[in-house]
Design a protein around this motif. Structure first.
Motif, PDB file in Angstrom:
ATOM      1  N   LEU A   1      -1.020 -19.690   4.780  1.00 36.68           N
ATOM      2  CA  LEU A   1      -1.984 -20.058   3.835  1.00 36.68           C
ATOM      3  C   LEU A   1      -2.805 -18.899   3.180  1.00 36.68           C
ATOM      4  N   LEU A   2      -3.199 -18.923   2.119  1.00 31.83           N
ATOM      5  CA  LEU A   2      -3.643 -17.984   1.425  1.00 31.83           C
ATOM      6  C   LEU A   2      -4.879 -17.038   2.045  1.00 31.83           C
ATOM      7  N   TYR A   3      -4.779 -15.907   2.300  1.00 34.97           N
ATOM      8  CA  TYR A   3      -5.589 -15.004   2.954  1.00 34.97           C
ATOM      9  C   TYR A   3      -5.919 -15.381   4.379  1.00 34.97           C
ATOM     10  N   THR A   4      -5.008 -16.014   4.967  1.00 31.71           N
ATOM     11  CA  THR A   4      -4.788 -15.982   6.594  1.00 31.71           C
ATOM     12  C   THR A   4      -4.143 -14.857   7.196  1.00 31.71           C
ATOM     13  N   LYS A   5      -4.269 -14.707   8.484  1.00 32.06           N
ATOM     14  CA  LYS A   5      -3.586 -13.850   9.342  1.00 32.06           C
ATOM     15  C   LYS A   5      -1.906 -13.785   8.957  1.00 32.06           C
ATOM     16  N   SER A   6      -1.327 -14.941   8.973  1.00 34.50           N
ATOM     17  CA  SER A   6      -0.033 -14.993   8.823  1.00 34.50           C
ATOM     18  C   SER A   6       0.452 -14.519   7.031  1.00 34.50           C
ATOM     19  N   TRP A   7      -0.404 -14.847   6.497  1.00 35.54           N
ATOM     20  CA  TRP A   7      -0.400 -14.350   5.136  1.00 35.54           C
ATOM     21  C   TRP A   7      -0.302 -12.843   4.796  1.00 35.54           C
ATOM     22  N   LYS A   8      -1.501 -12.230   5.545  1.00 39.48           N
ATOM     23  CA  LYS A   8      -1.550 -10.924   5.270  1.00 39.48           C
ATOM     24  C   LYS A   8      -0.491 -10.147   6.104  1.00 39.48           C
ATOM     25  N   GLU A   9      -0.076 -10.599   7.236  1.00 40.82           N
ATOM     26  CA  GLU A   9       1.245 -10.037   7.960  1.00 40.82           C
ATOM     27  C   GLU A   9       2.573  -9.950   7.049  1.00 40.82           C
ATOM     28  N   ALA A  10       2.688 -11.189   6.356  1.00 42.83           N
ATOM     29  CA  ALA A  10       3.742 -11.230   5.456  1.00 42.83           C
ATOM     30  C   ALA A  10       3.794 -10.497   4.324  1.00 42.83           C
ATOM     31  N   GLN A  11       2.665 -10.490   3.758  1.00 41.99           N
ATOM     32  CA  GLN A  11       2.466  -9.488   2.518  1.00 41.99           C
ATOM     33  C   GLN A  11       2.664  -8.168   3.004  1.00 41.99           C
ATOM     34  N   GLN A  12       2.081  -7.572   3.992  1.00 36.72           N
ATOM     35  CA  GLN A  12       1.929  -6.286   4.393  1.00 36.72           C
ATOM     36  C   GLN A  12       3.542  -5.832   4.834  1.00 36.72           C
ATOM     37  N   ALA A  13       4.322  -6.890   5.449  1.00 27.94           N
ATOM     38  CA  ALA A  13       5.581  -6.560   5.866  1.00 27.94           C
ATOM     39  C   ALA A  13       6.590  -6.603   4.768  1.00 27.94           C
ATOM     40  N   LEU A  14       6.163  -7.277   3.791  1.00 29.00           N
ATOM     41  CA  LEU A  14       7.138  -7.204   2.534  1.00 29.00           C
ATOM     42  C   LEU A  14       6.713  -5.922   1.833  1.00 29.00           C
ATOM     43  N   LYS A  15       5.447  -5.492   1.702  1.00 28.84           N
ATOM     44  CA  LYS A  15       5.226  -4.217   1.234  1.00 28.84           C
ATOM     45  C   LYS A  15       5.928  -3.080   1.925  1.00 28.84           C
ATOM     46  N   ASN A  16       5.956  -3.035   3.013  1.00 28.57           N
ATOM     47  CA  ASN A  16       6.774  -2.009   3.885  1.00 28.57           C
ATOM     48  C   ASN A  16       7.942  -1.992   3.437  1.00 28.57           C
ATOM     49  N   LEU A  17       8.761  -3.369   3.615  1.00 27.17           N
ATOM     50  CA  LEU A  17      10.124  -3.434   3.383  1.00 27.17           C
ATOM     51  C   LEU A  17      10.398  -2.889   1.993  1.00 27.17           C
ATOM     52  N   MET A  18       9.394  -3.105   0.873  1.00 25.00           N
ATOM     53  CA  MET A  18       9.716  -2.751  -0.335  1.00 25.00           C
ATOM     54  C   MET A  18       9.780  -0.976  -0.392  1.00 25.00           C
ATOM     55  N   GLU A  19       8.683  -0.530   0.176  1.00 19.73           N
ATOM     56  CA  GLU A  19       8.810   0.977   0.395  1.00 19.73           C
ATOM     57  C   GLU A  19       9.667   1.857   0.833  1.00 19.73           C
ATOM     58  N   GLU A  20      10.194   1.103   2.143  1.00 16.36           N
ATOM     59  CA  GLU A  20      11.227   1.401   2.742  1.00 16.36           C
ATOM     60  C   GLU A  20      12.615   1.615   1.969  1.00 16.36           C
ATOM     61  N   ASN A  21      12.561   0.598   1.137  1.00 20.51           N
ATOM     62  CA  ASN A  21      13.792   0.757   0.423  1.00 20.51           C
ATOM     63  C   ASN A  21      13.751   1.180  -1.060  1.00 20.51           C
ATOM     64  N   GLY A  22      12.812   2.110  -1.342  1.00 19.52           N
ATOM     65  CA  GLY A  22      12.761   2.886  -2.599  1.00 19.52           C
ATOM     66  C   GLY A  22      11.778   2.208  -3.645  1.00 19.52           C
ATOM     67  N   LEU A  23      11.166   1.146  -3.308  1.00 18.35           N
ATOM     68  CA  LEU A  23      10.320   0.614  -4.477  1.00 18.35           C
ATOM     69  C   LEU A  23       8.947   0.953  -4.114  1.00 18.35           C
ATOM     70  N   PRO A  24       8.132   1.711  -4.708  1.00 17.00           N
ATOM     71  CA  PRO A  24       6.775   1.807  -4.665  1.00 17.00           C
ATOM     72  C   PRO A  24       6.077   0.582  -4.802  1.00 17.00           C
ATOM     73  N   ALA A  25       5.337   0.186  -3.737  1.00 16.29           N
ATOM     74  CA  ALA A  25       4.570  -1.302  -3.813  1.00 16.29           C
ATOM     75  C   ALA A  25       3.049  -1.040  -3.784  1.00 16.29           C
ATOM     76  N   TYR A  26       2.323  -1.921  -4.339  1.00 11.89           N
ATOM     77  CA  TYR A  26       1.001  -2.089  -4.520  1.00 11.89           C
ATOM     78  C   TYR A  26       0.522  -3.387  -4.764  1.00 11.89           C
ATOM     79  N   TYR A  27      -1.075  -3.647  -4.183  1.00 10.92           N
ATOM     80  CA  TYR A  27      -1.534  -4.867  -4.385  1.00 10.92           C
ATOM     81  C   TYR A  27      -2.288  -5.094  -5.664  1.00 10.92           C
ATOM     82  N   ASP A  28      -2.520  -5.898  -6.506  1.00 12.17           N
ATOM     83  CA  ASP A  28      -3.637  -5.974  -7.403  1.00 12.17           C
ATOM     84  C   ASP A  28      -5.077  -6.462  -6.454  1.00 12.17           C
ATOM     85  N   CYS A  29      -5.944  -6.748  -7.238  1.00 11.08           N
ATOM     86  CA  CYS A  29      -7.436  -6.862  -6.576  1.00 11.08           C
ATOM     87  C   CYS A  29      -7.315  -8.404  -6.106  1.00 11.08           C
ATOM     88  N   ILE A  30      -6.323  -9.235  -6.048  1.00 13.16           N
ATOM     89  CA  ILE A  30      -6.566 -10.390  -5.333  1.00 13.16           C
ATOM     90  C   ILE A  30      -5.423 -10.565  -4.611  1.00 13.16           C
TER      91      ILE A  30
END
Ligand SMILES: [Zn+2]
Length: 432
Positions: free
Chosen positions: A53-82
């Motif tokens: 669910l939005l903004y819960t621990k598992s949500w944060k972990e999933a988004q952060q893991a995806l961010k890492n995955l993107m960056e490790e594979n050559g896609l610079p990643a960023y969040y917007d303010c929400i």
């Protein structure tokens, strides 16, 4: 457009140790099945479902893991303010024009691992394949993991896409709370997106939006197709209907003198169900919740309240259906000595997907011998929000047994791959 359109947010871990599972072997395999399984491990429940669910621990972990995955594979990643996450493949000729592709990261409570997640994974794999095969595109491509679509934690939907298109802002959530009484703003802040840093993350650089999603219905499976190209997303109207009669003794009130709210409701529901079947094959009408008062076995029902959900992809069809059924309700109420009150509380307009991109997808699938059909989506998707502002394309892969929002959600590996194959070609045509 450059960096001015982005609203960067530093990811705070709010005192928690984040356990990010990056399985290098999976990344190298880049199989959709393996990556969907991996993403489904964030928020996995004891029953084998996923609750993210939005903004819960598992949500944060999933988004952060995806961010890492993107960056490790050559896609610079960023969040917007929400908390929408973007992985960017910069264009060479018109980098300020972006093809956005992806889906939502949140799930319903005890949902499945494909809904939303597959769309993000598919877009990610498609973009990596394009970059490997053709190098950088002419236009930029961004893979998006939208922060929220389902409305499962807070009573609002499409928080991610509606911020990007500018139809929602912080004002919309100032009084919104979850079922535990936690305010939306507080949850947002805890997840590392401080409302004080909010500035509308509207994107004016988007050329088109392309989403791939599981069908959540049985059409493709029944027709033996691997892929659906959505032409329209149905409009939805939701009503609450209240019928007032008179509670009275079940044994001493003769039939002609009754004001039985439940009988009126029953006749109306039968009428609208039959009428829906006769109106148009795509029209659906559902009474999903019904409350009877006093709901006692030996008392005539004095009041009945129920919900009514009506969907079709053409507004005049909805209009005409509503006119017919509510006229009948009026007549029934008179005949039955009851009164009826109808209130409309949701009216989402039908949205047409871009016919040019849809046609392109149909042609490309023909070239690839992927069995494909045009179809209408009765379920809501982020594409309907994007489709009101930018050209949008929604593709479906089959859902086994039509099941979704359940741990039983399943799509065959070769269907997942066929979807990625076609998505890759569509993005190639749009961005290269
Ligand atoms: Zn979804």
């Amino acid at each position: 457009m450059g960096s001015t359109i982005y609203c960067h947010v530093i990811y705070h871990e709010a005192g928690e140790t984040m356990v990010i599972q990056v399985n290098a072997e999976l990344m190298n395999k880049r199989s959709a099945e393996a990556l969907v399984e991996w993403l489904g491990s964030f928020g996995r429940t004891g029953k084998g479902g996923v609750t993210r669910l939005l903004y819960t621990k598992s949500w944060k972990e999933a988004q952060q893991a995806l961010k890492n995955l993107m960056e490790e594979n050559g896609l610079p990643a960023y969040y917007d303010c929400i908390g929408n996450l973007f992985g960017r493949l910069q264009g060479t000729e018109t980098p300020g024009r972006t093809i956005l592709t992806g889906s939502h990261i949140d799930t319903v409570i005890e949902g499945g691992k494909y809904d939303g997640a597959y769309g993000i994974i598919a877009s990610f794999i498609a973009v990596l394949r394009l970059a490997e095969k053709y190098g950088p595109p002419k236009k930029s491509i961004e893979v998006v993991s939208l922060c929220e679509e389902e409305g499962s934690r807070f009573p609002l939907t499409f928080w991610g896409s509606r911020n990007i298109t500018g139809s929602y802002d912080l004002d919309c959530v100032k009084d919104v709370k979850d079922s535990d009484g936690m305010s939306f703003m507080e949850a947002m802040k805890e997840a590392g997106f401080n409302p004080q840093d909010y500035s509308p993350p509207i994107r004016n650089d988007i050329d088109s939006f392309v989403e791939i999603h599981i069908e959540q219905g049985m059409t493709l499976e029944r027709n033996g197709k691997q892929l659906g190209v959505v032409s329209h997303i149905s409009g939805q109207r939701r009503y609450t209907v209240l019928i007032k009669g008179e509670s009275n003794h079940a044994g001493t009130t003769p039939m002609p003198y009754r004001k039985d709210a439940l009988t009126t409701a029953a006749r109306f529901i039968t009428f609208l169900t039959e009428q829906a079947g006769e109106t148009d094959p795509h029209l659906v009408a559902t009474v999903g919740r019904l409350t009877v008062r006093p709901n006692v076995s030996n008392v005539i029902a004095g009041e009945v309240e129920f919900t009514l959900d009506i969907r079709h992809h053409q507004e005049p069809v909805i209009d005409s259906f509503c006119h017919t059924i509510f006229k009948e309700l009026k007549q029934l109420s008179v005949n039955m000595n009851t009164e009826a009150f109808v209130s409309l509380w949701m009216d989402a307009k039908p949205v047409k997907m871009d016919s040019g991109i849809g046609q392109l997808a149909m042609e490309l699938s023909l070239e690839k011998s992927i069995l494909c059909q045009k179809m209408i989506s009765g379920a809501g998707h982020d594409s309907q929000i994007f489709g009101q502002k930018y050209p949008a394309c929604l593709l479906f892969v089959p859902s086994q047994g039509g099941i979704s929002h359940s741990p039983e959600e399943f799509t065959k590996s070769n269907d997942l791959e066929a979807g990625i194959d076609l998505l890759t070609d569509v993005l190639h045509k749009l961005a290269y």
